[in-house]
Structure formats: C-alpha cells, structure tokens
Design a protein around this motif. Structure first.
Motif, mmCIF file in Angstrom:
data_model
loop_
_atom_site.group_PDB
_atom_site.id
_atom_site.type_symbol
_atom_site.label_atom_id
_atom_site.label_comp_id
_atom_site.label_asym_id
_atom_site.label_seq_id
_atom_site.Cartn_x
_atom_site.Cartn_y
_atom_site.Cartn_z
ATOM 1 N N ASP B 424 -0.623 14.543 -3.657
ATOM 2 C CA ASP B 424 -2.191 14.825 -3.210
ATOM 3 C C ASP B 424 -2.465 16.192 -2.831
ATOM 4 O OD1 ASP B 424 -0.878 15.423 -0.763
ATOM 5 O OD2 ASP B 424 -1.360 13.645 0.204
ATOM 6 N N GLN B 425 -3.511 16.312 -2.311
ATOM 7 C CA GLN B 425 -4.097 17.732 -2.159
ATOM 8 C C GLN B 425 -2.977 18.566 -1.356
ATOM 9 O OE1 GLN B 425 -5.761 14.652 -1.299
ATOM 10 N NE2 GLN B 425 -7.618 15.549 -0.324
ATOM 11 N N ASN B 426 -2.511 18.115 -0.329
ATOM 12 C CA ASN B 426 -1.478 18.814 0.341
ATOM 13 C C ASN B 426 0.131 18.729 -0.209
ATOM 14 O OD1 ASN B 426 -3.502 18.615 2.229
ATOM 15 N ND2 ASN B 426 -3.022 16.494 2.874
ATOM 16 N N GLY B 427 -0.045 18.293 -1.318
ATOM 17 C CA GLY B 427 1.527 18.471 -2.120
ATOM 18 C C GLY B 427 2.276 17.407 -1.682
ATOM 19 N N GLN B 428 1.660 16.279 -0.868
ATOM 20 C CA GLN B 428 2.602 15.129 -0.631
ATOM 21 C C GLN B 428 2.608 14.226 -1.918
ATOM 22 O OE1 GLN B 428 4.688 15.363 2.046
ATOM 23 N NE2 GLN B 428 3.721 17.002 3.012
ATOM 24 N N SER B 429 3.671 13.604 -2.004
ATOM 25 C CA SER B 429 3.875 12.832 -3.099
ATOM 26 C C SER B 429 3.256 11.462 -2.822
ATOM 27 C CB SER B 429 5.130 12.798 -3.515
ATOM 28 O OG SER B 429 6.147 12.052 -2.839
ATOM 29 N N GLU B 430 2.763 10.704 -3.709
ATOM 30 C CA GLU B 430 2.252 9.442 -3.492
ATOM 31 C C GLU B 430 2.445 8.474 -4.547
ATOM 32 O OE1 GLU B 430 -1.857 9.245 -1.614
ATOM 33 O OE2 GLU B 430 -2.334 8.396 -3.678
ATOM 34 N N TYR B 431 2.900 7.321 -4.117
ATOM 35 C CA TYR B 431 3.145 6.451 -5.323
ATOM 36 C C TYR B 431 2.280 5.237 -5.338
ATOM 37 C CZ TYR B 431 7.930 8.336 -5.729
ATOM 38 O OH TYR B 431 9.054 9.104 -5.898
ATOM 39 N N MET B 432 1.821 5.181 -6.320
ATOM 40 C CA MET B 432 1.067 4.010 -6.823
ATOM 41 C C MET B 432 1.768 2.993 -7.625
ATOM 42 S SD MET B 432 -1.898 4.336 -5.246
ATOM 43 C CE MET B 432 -2.414 2.855 -6.076
ATOM 44 N N ALA B 433 1.953 1.863 -7.146
ATOM 45 C CA ALA B 433 2.879 0.827 -7.845
ATOM 46 C C ALA B 433 2.482 -0.575 -7.922
ATOM 47 C CB ALA B 433 4.343 0.947 -6.998
ATOM 48 N N SER B 434 2.628 -1.122 -9.099
ATOM 49 C CA SER B 434 2.363 -2.450 -9.433
ATOM 50 C C SER B 434 3.800 -3.162 -9.568
ATOM 51 C CB SER B 434 1.828 -2.426 -10.862
ATOM 52 O OG SER B 434 0.299 -2.143 -10.868
ATOM 53 N N VAL B 435 3.541 -4.466 -8.597
ATOM 54 C CA VAL B 435 4.825 -4.807 -8.676
ATOM 55 C C VAL B 435 4.673 -6.435 -9.100
ATOM 56 C CG1 VAL B 435 6.525 -5.968 -7.214
ATOM 57 C CG2 VAL B 435 5.521 -3.794 -6.520
ATOM 58 N N GLN B 436 5.362 -6.951 -9.983
ATOM 59 C CA GLN B 436 4.976 -8.158 -10.511
ATOM 60 C C GLN B 436 6.151 -9.192 -10.183
ATOM 61 O OE1 GLN B 436 4.463 -8.473 -14.792
ATOM 62 N NE2 GLN B 436 3.521 -10.487 -14.337
ATOM 63 N N ASP B 437 5.943 -10.257 -9.718
ATOM 64 C CA ASP B 437 6.847 -11.399 -9.591
ATOM 65 C C ASP B 437 7.401 -11.877 -10.678
ATOM 66 O OD1 ASP B 437 8.515 -13.474 -8.899
ATOM 67 O OD2 ASP B 437 7.217 -14.065 -7.249
ATOM 68 N N VAL B 438 8.393 -11.490 -11.287
ATOM 69 C CA VAL B 438 8.828 -12.010 -12.722
ATOM 70 C C VAL B 438 9.712 -13.130 -12.634
ATOM 71 C CG1 VAL B 438 8.303 -10.009 -14.004
ATOM 72 C CG2 VAL B 438 10.416 -10.259 -12.970
ATOM 73 N N THR B 439 9.712 -13.813 -11.510
ATOM 74 C CA THR B 439 10.867 -14.924 -11.283
ATOM 75 C C THR B 439 10.510 -16.026 -12.323
ATOM 76 O OG1 THR B 439 10.740 -14.517 -9.057
ATOM 77 C CG2 THR B 439 11.811 -16.286 -9.315
ATOM 78 N N ALA B 440 9.349 -16.383 -12.196
ATOM 79 C CA ALA B 440 8.929 -17.367 -13.181
ATOM 80 C C ALA B 440 9.310 -17.016 -14.732
ATOM 81 C CB ALA B 440 7.514 -17.974 -13.134
ATOM 82 N N ARG B 441 9.005 -15.988 -14.980
ATOM 83 C CA ARG B 441 9.261 -15.459 -16.241
ATOM 84 C C ARG B 441 10.810 -15.447 -16.359
ATOM 85 N NH1 ARG B 441 8.336 -9.614 -17.766
ATOM 86 N NH2 ARG B 441 6.204 -9.888 -17.324
ATOM 87 N N ARG B 442 11.746 -15.114 -15.596
ATOM 88 C CA ARG B 442 12.944 -14.743 -15.620
ATOM 89 C C ARG B 442 13.647 -16.317 -15.666
ATOM 90 N NH1 ARG B 442 16.703 -10.537 -13.845
ATOM 91 N NH2 ARG B 442 18.608 -11.880 -14.116
ATOM 92 N N LEU B 443 13.047 -17.150 -14.850
ATOM 93 C CA LEU B 443 13.352 -18.530 -14.949
ATOM 94 C C LEU B 443 13.164 -19.117 -16.303
ATOM 95 C CD1 LEU B 443 12.806 -19.914 -11.535
ATOM 96 C CD2 LEU B 443 14.778 -18.999 -12.335
#
Ligand SMILES: Nc1ncnc2c1ncn2[C@@H]1O[C@H](COP(=O)(O)OP(=O)(O)O)[C@@H](O)[C@H]1O
Ligand SMILES: [Mg+2]
Lengths: 133, 709
Positions: B424-443
């Motif tokens: 960000d402007q202050n040099g602090q890192s910021e994570y934007m993350a997408s998390v997917q529940d892949v359990t169904a896919r895994r199963l």
C-alpha cells in the motif's frame, strides 16, 4: 475389376472361386493356393467390391471373411440370397467361436474355417461346396 | 335654653359634619375610579387626616404575599419632628403584632412628646390586606362619630383598593400581553427574515426545495421542482398532496403514507420515490426529506424539505449491490472465498463465503488465532512461512498454496488459495487472496481416480476373456497367411515343373507374415510383461466382493450357486489389488466352466478367505465340477494348456505368475467328492518379506520353504 479381364480359356475351363476378405495377407495368399488347386481365383477387399464386380454369376464358390468393416460376411450372404444369387459359401474367420460357426452353418454356409487352416481342410471345404446337392 | 340650644346646635352641627364627612367618604370610590393604588391611598390618607384632624395616619398594604408591603405614613406638622416613615411603621407594626383579630380597638402609645391614641383599622375582613392606623394626641379620640367615619373609610378603602388592585392586575396582564406580543412580533420578524433568507437560498439551491404549512399544504416550492415536474405553483398549492400526481403510481401509496405520517406527527419525513420528469416523461428516483420548523411554543411553523435526484446513485448502488450479490453468489457457487490480509497489523478481512467455508459466524472478527484453530495442524506452519516469505520479498508477487482445514467434526476440507501481494502507500504489504474449497473437487477426483482404476481393473480383468478372442484374432490372421503361403509354396515346388518363381514369392510372403506375427507376439508379451505389482494395502475380502459383483450375472447365467466364506479376522495384505482380482476372477470362471455340464448336483462354487500359517492369507475357490486328470495336474498352469474348445489356456499361467510376484503360490487339488479346488496363499507383506525371511529362516524354515514352492 471385371471378370472380362480373365483369360477366356481360364474362365471356361476353370471354376471361379472368389475370396472376399479385408485382410491383405489373405487376399495375397489364398488365390495362389486356390490356383494351385486348379481353380480360378479372384480376391475382393470388401463385400461391396464383390457385389459391384460383375463376377457374382461366374463365382461357383465364395470364401468369405466374417468380420469386415462395412458390410460383413453374413450381410453379404443374406444380400446374395435376397438377390437369388445363391453361391456356396465357406466362411473364414480368425475369431474362435463355436457358436458363431454353428449359426453360420445354420444360415446356409457350407463350412466355417478358423484361421489358420491347412490347405487340405480348405480343399475339402471347397470340394464339398462344389459338390452338387 | 340657649345652652341647650347651643348644645343642640353644636350637636346638629357635629352630626351634619359627620354626615358630610360620610358622604365625602362614600364618594371616595368615585374619585378613585381609574386611579391606581397609590392615588387611592394618597386621597384616603389626605381625606382622613383633614377630616378627623389626625396627628398621624399610616397604612400598610399587603397586596400580595410576594410583593413587599406598601407603607405610607402621614404626620401632622404640629406633631413635631418625627423619625423616618418606615421606622414609625415598624414601631407601629411592632406594637400591633401580625394577628389582626387580636388587635385592640385602641392603643395608647408614647410617641414624640406625649401619648397618642391609635386606632388600627384592618383592611379586609381579617386584615389580610393590611392596616390603617389613625392616631391623634387629643383626648377622647376617637369619638363615636370619628370611629364610625374611620370604619366607613376603612371599608371604603378596602373596596377602592381591591378595585385598584384588580385594575392594576388587569393592567399588568395587559402589559405582559403587550410585552409578549411585542417580543413575539420581534421574533417572528427575525424568523421571517431568516425564513426569507432561507427561501431565497432554497430558490437557488440545485435541488428541489419546498416548504409545507403545518397541515402539509405546500406554500413554497422552488423553481427546480416546478421545472422538473412541470407542475405550477398554484397547482401544487391547491391541495396538500397535489404533488403526488408526479409520483410513480407504484410509489404513491407508500409516499402518501410517509408524507402524512411525517406531517401529522410533526416529525418530518424522509422517503424515496420515483418522480416523473416532465422533460422526457421518465421516472427517476428522488430522496424527499422534510425537517420541521417550530415556534417558541413548539408549534409546527413549517416543514422545510428537499427533493434530491438520486437516480444515478441509486442505479450505481443497485449495480454495485447486484455485482456484489453476483460476486457473493459466484463465490457461493464456486465455494470461493476471498480475503485481504495485512501482515504488519494482522488485519484480516473476509468475504462472507470464506466464513461459510470455515464454518464461522459471518462477521466475527478474524484473527490469526481463529484461522489457526481451523487450519489442519500439519498445515499451520504455512501461515508462518507466508509471513517469512512476506518479510523476505519486496514488491508485489503472487503465490499459490494448498492446505487443509480440520473442522470441529474432524472432517477435512481441502483448500486452494491464490494470493496476490501488493504494497500500500505506506509500503505495508497487503495480500488479496482467493480461497477455494476444493474438497468436492478433491473427492470427485479421488472418486474418479478410484472409478478409473476400477474401470481399468474391470477392463483388465474382463479382458482376459476378451483377450482370448483378440489374441486369437491377432495371432491367427498372420498365422493364416503363413500357413496358406507355406502350403502354396510347397505345392509350387512340388509341381512338375516346379514353379520356382511363384514359390519364391510365396516364401517371401511367408517370411513377411512370420515377422508380422512375431511383432504381434512381442506386443502380447509386453501385455503380460512381468511388471512389478503396484503395492497398496488390500483388504482381500473387499477385493473378493468386488470381483463377485463384477461376475455375479455371468455366474447366475451359468446357474452357479456362489457361497462366499470370508474370514472376519483377515489381515490386510500388501499387493496389487487389480492383479489379485484378475486371479480371483480366473478361478471363479474356471470353476464355473468346470460345472457347465453338471446337471446332477448343485453347481456350487465356494470362495473362501482365511488366515494361513506364517502371517499369510489364503484364498480358495472350490467347485463341484468335472475336475481334472491328476496326470495333467502339472500342466494346468502351463501357458496355452486348455481342454476347452474356445479356451486360450493362459488364465492359470497368468494367475500363477501374478501370485508368484506376490511371493505366494497357487495350486490345485481335487476334492474328495466331485470337483476341484484352486488356492493361493500369499504373505501379508511381500515388501517386508526379505527382512522377515531372514529371521523366519532360522525360526521356521518350513514356512519359508512352502512360500518358495
Ligand atoms: N476348476 C477347474 N476344474 C477342472 N479343470 C480346470 C479348472 N480350472 C482350470 N482347469 C483346467 O485348466 C485348463 C487351463 O485353464 P486356464 O489356464 O484358465 O485356461 P482356459 O480356462 O482358457 O482353458 C483348463 O482348460 C482346464 O482344463
Ligand atoms: Mg481359464
């Protein structure tokens, strides 16, 4: 392919045995052996080719493969019966199956030979096919 | 006589004077009329002083409990020097006391040079209004007539004073009223000026502005509104809700309700309605707000309001809401959550779906602790690693990781996260993350893999039957060519004269077909190549049940009665499940084949699993079939040995090689009664065998000996 290209004497003197098989090694080898037996022989790679050849009437015996792409051996046999061109037919097949053999004979085949077959078995079968009923 | 006469004449004169005085006193109220209290007292005291030749007269008036009493003292000049009036009054009050009923009719006081006679005259019945004190030094004061006059004067004074007081009270009220009117007028003028100012402002505001009378009738509507709505001021003013004709029909009812509620309650209102724009006939959303102006008494003076076009905002908001809803819906459908993480502050913001995935109450504050409580213990270190990575790196970067959640019910969720880090402007890192529940896919993937391996197993197991046919075809075709060509060749060579050229040609073809055939055989060999079996933990009973499921129809068709006898205590074995299933299927098929001609007994096929000596498991398939020739017992397992017209003779040979690869053995025995039994016995763990064998060789050589057999 037309039977007209055959030497005239051969056509008169010799009995024509036609081979219909999609396998090239059969088309290469069987006519030579049949000729060794004294027959005239023609080979066709498919049932359709045979039907279109104009050799149906001259053919006294048909050596017919069972499984072929397109029209199968039994299909051709039925088609000939439908056209009232009944040619004594010997099926030749690479698939071992007694039930199939039984059925084919019931449907009017003279014999059903399993590849590989010996020359004598072939000759016996052709002779019995040519024997008047 | 003269004396008498003189006496009488004096008496008459006195009486006449008295009557005169009385008349004078009775006329006093007329004199007083319109005057105020001080005038009343003034005249009264002067009159009494003169009329009764008093040396002193005082009055104390208690007009009300709140006001200080009025005290007036008149002293005759003859009386000599006197102390100030209020001191005299005080002295008089003191000598009288407060309680008027206890006042004596006459008091004798020393005052100045001598004694004075003082007559207290209460004003009002109980002296509640005050007291008049009339005093004279002369002896005999008061005479009878004087006392009468004093009493009359007092009662007259009472009347006069009460009237005067009433008048003064009225005047007070009038004054107060005037004062208030004046004040209110001033206020109103100010307010009006203010209002005028506001109205002026309202006219110029870039929004529709208006004022309503307390009853809701518009009295002012600015130009913006009139231009927007195309309504005239007269029309708008014609009745309180004339304006509503410009409201979208669907909004009228609610608009009217809000309007009247706001007006009647005096609270004002705020409502959103669609108003017709006269210019193009479109309806646009407006926000209508009215605040109330009240006067000093709290009465509603006016409502002042604005109507703001919020159509664009509303659409934008709706669009935003919709896209947010879409996003949320998308996230819900895709089971994709998103979050924003600032490692410096550990500030974490989650999307609703992420809460749902983590099975946490939406909106609860997200802390690393909370996340840790859900992340699978084995994967918790990932969070720490991320922080390290974060510290180590500069600028933006993306990364991706997979982790698991361990839910409170011990179920596991598989997560796939993709994060993008920025500063960000202050040099602090910021994570934007997408998390997917892949359990169904895994199963699903696991199920698919399992299904595929099962399919493969079915295919592979089934193929032994189909293989027979396909191998036959593959092999017989070239074989047929070889034999025909060879026969032809022989015949050509045996002819007279020998057809050498033809023979050479057919011999050439024979060799060619021979090569083709060896290719086929090479392919077949590859198919049966001795691959190391894949090792997995196999429950042999389960494997048996699967094979039964696969072949049960075929068995039923052949009228085979299958009797599974599966051991409960069967240990798991390590091996290739699919290959073992091929063996089992072969044995079942052979058993079934062996009984196909059996008609005189049940075609019973027993499949049995049991523990075997030396940490092994044993499987037996026992039939009631035709059995085999004991002489041929050794050859049963040879490749291509078959007694069946459509048999290939490879089932048992392949089966034995599979079992041997599992470090076990496969053998056949004849039953006591009809039929045969085929069994295999394999060690539980072929992998550990080499090591275990070393020990067992010493301890139980017989067991390892049989394993090697
Ligand atoms: N359960 C059994 N009872 C009697 N004979 C059997 C049995 N199983 C196998 N055999 C004999 O072993 C031969 C070889 O079996 P196999 O290798 O499976 O080949 P295929 O079944 O194609 O003949 C069979 O042809 C049969 O003679
Ligand atoms: Mg078998």
């Amino acid at each position: 392919m037309s039977c007209g290209v055959l030497p005239r004497r051969s056509a008169i003197d010799r009995i024509l045995v036609s081979v219909v098989d999609d396998d090239e090694s059969v088309r290469e080898s069987l006519p030579d052996l049949l000729q060794q037996f004294g027959f005239a022989a023609r080979a066709f790679s498919s049932a359709e080719e045979f039907l279109a050849s104009g050799c149906i009437d001259q053919t006294r015996c048909l050596l017919l493969d069972v499984a072929m792409p397109g029209m199968t051996g039994p299909d051709l046999q039925q088609e000939l019966i439908r056209r009232r061109k009944t040619i004594p037919t010997i099926f030749i097949t690479a698939d071992v199956g007694m039930t199939v053999r039984q059925r084919l004979i019931e449907q009017g085949a003279v014999e059903c030979l399993f590849k590989p077959f010996s020359d004598t078995v072939l000759l016996d079968a052709v002779n019995s096919a040519l024997r008047p009923k | 006589m003269d004396v008498q006469y003189e006496q009488d004449a004096g008496e008459i004169k006195r009486l006449q004077r008295c009557i005169n005085d009385l008349v004078c006193l009775l006329a006093l109220p007329a004199l007083w009329s319109g005057g105020d209290i001080s005038q009343v007292l003034d005249t009264l005291l002067n009159t009494l002083m003169r009329m009764l030749r008093l040396d002193l007269v005082s009055v104390r008036l208690n007009l009300s409990v709140v006001e200080t009493p009025i005290e007036i003292v008149r002293v005759a000049q003859s009386f000599g020097p006197m102390p100030p009036a209020h001191e005299i009054c005080e002295a008089l009050n003191h000598s009288l006391g407060d309680n008027s009923p206890k006042w004596p009719p006459l008091l004798r006081n020393l005052m100045g040079d001598g004694e004075v006679s003082m007559v207290p005259l209460p004003l009002g019945l109980q002296g509640e209004l005050g007291v008049i004190i009339a005093a004279a030094q002369r002896a005999g004061f008061p005479q009878q007539t004087e006392a009468l006059l004093l009493n009359v004067a007092a009662s007259q004074a009472c009347i006069g004073l009460q009237e005067a007081r009433l008048r003064s009270q009225q005047k007070c009220i009038a004054d107060e009223l005037d004062r208030r009117v004046a004040r209110r007028t001033a206020e109103l003028t100010a307010a009006n000026a203010e209002l005028q100012l506001q109205v002026g402002l309202l006219q110029r505001l870039p929004v529709s502005a208006w004022t309503l009378k307390p009853d809701g009738t518009p009295d002012f509507v600015n130009r913006v509104w009139l231009e927007y709505s195309g309504q005239t001021l007269d029309f708008v003013r014609s009745r309180p809700d004339a304006w509503i004709s410009a409201v979208h029909p669907e909004d009228r009812e609610t608009a009217s309700r809000s309007f009247w509620e706001g007006v009647r309650s005096g609270q004002g209102f705020a409502m959103e309605t669609r108003f017709l724009r006269a210019r193009d006939g479109t309806y646009r959303w407006h926000l209508n707000q009215a605040v109330v102006l009240r006067d000093a008494e709290g009465r509603v003076l006016k409502f002042v309001g604005t109507t703001t076009d919020i159509d664009d905002q509303k659409r934008a908001k709706e669009k935003l809401r919709r896209s947010e809803a879409f996003l949320a819906e998308g996230q819900r459908l895709g089971q994709i959550g998103s979050y924003c993480w600032r490692p410096a502050t550990d500030e974490i913001t989650w999307s609703a779906e992420l809460y749902r995935i983590y099975e946490l109450e939406i909106g609860m504050p997200v802390t690393l602790e909370l996340i840790r409580s859900r992340v699978h213990p084995d994967d918790v270190t990932l969070i720490e690693k991320m922080k390290l990575v974060d510290q180590a790196r500069e600028g933006s970067h993306d990364f991706e990781w997979r982790y698991r959640l361990l839910m409170p019910d011990q179920s596991i969720k598989y997560m796939h996260a993709v994060a993008h880090s920025t500063r960000d402007q202050n040099g602090q890192s910021e994570y934007m993350a997408s998390v997917q529940d892949v359990t169904a896919r895994r199963l699903a993937e696991e199920a698919r893999d399992k299904a595929q391996s099962e399919l493969a197993s079915v295919a592979r197991v089934m193929s032994l039957g189909a293989l027979t046919a396909s191998i036959a075809h593959e092999v017989n075709q070239p074989l047929s060519g070889i034999i025909t060509n060879a026969s032809t060749c022989l015949r050509m060579l045996g002819a007279d004269p020998p057809q050498v050229e033809g023979a050479r040609e057919t011999a050439r073809r024979t060799i060619r077909d021979g090569n083709r055939m060896s290719e086929v055989i090479a392919r077949l060999r590859a198919l049966f190549s001795k691959k190391e079996p894949t090792t997995e933990s196999v429950n042999l009973n389960d494997a048996v049940l699967e094979v039964i499921a696969l072949s049960i129809l075929e068995l039923q068709k052949n009228r085979v009665v299958l009797c599974p006898e599966l051991a409960d205590d069967l240990p798991l074995i390590t091996g290739d499940r699919v290959q073992l299933q091929q063996v089992i299927l072969n044995l079942l098929r052979n058993g079934s084949d062996a009984m196909c001609t059996v008609e005189d007994r049940p075609r019973q096929l027993v499949i049995r699993t049991e523990r075997d000596n030396g940490d092994r498991v044993r499987l037996t398939v026992q039939d009631a079939g035709i059995g085999f020739d004991p002489q041929a017992a050794d050859r049963l397992f040879d490749a291509f040995y078959t007694t069946k017209c459509d048999g290939m003779g490879i089932g048992l040979s392949v089966s034995r090689s599979i079992i041997e690869r599992h470090h076990g053995r496969l053998w056949a025995t004849l039953n006591e009664g009809p039929g045969a039994a085929f069994s295999f016995s394999i060690p539980r763990t072929p992998a550990g065998l080499a090591h275990a064998d070393g020990i067992r060789n010493i301890q139980a050589p017989a067991v390892t000996g049989s394993a090697a057999a």
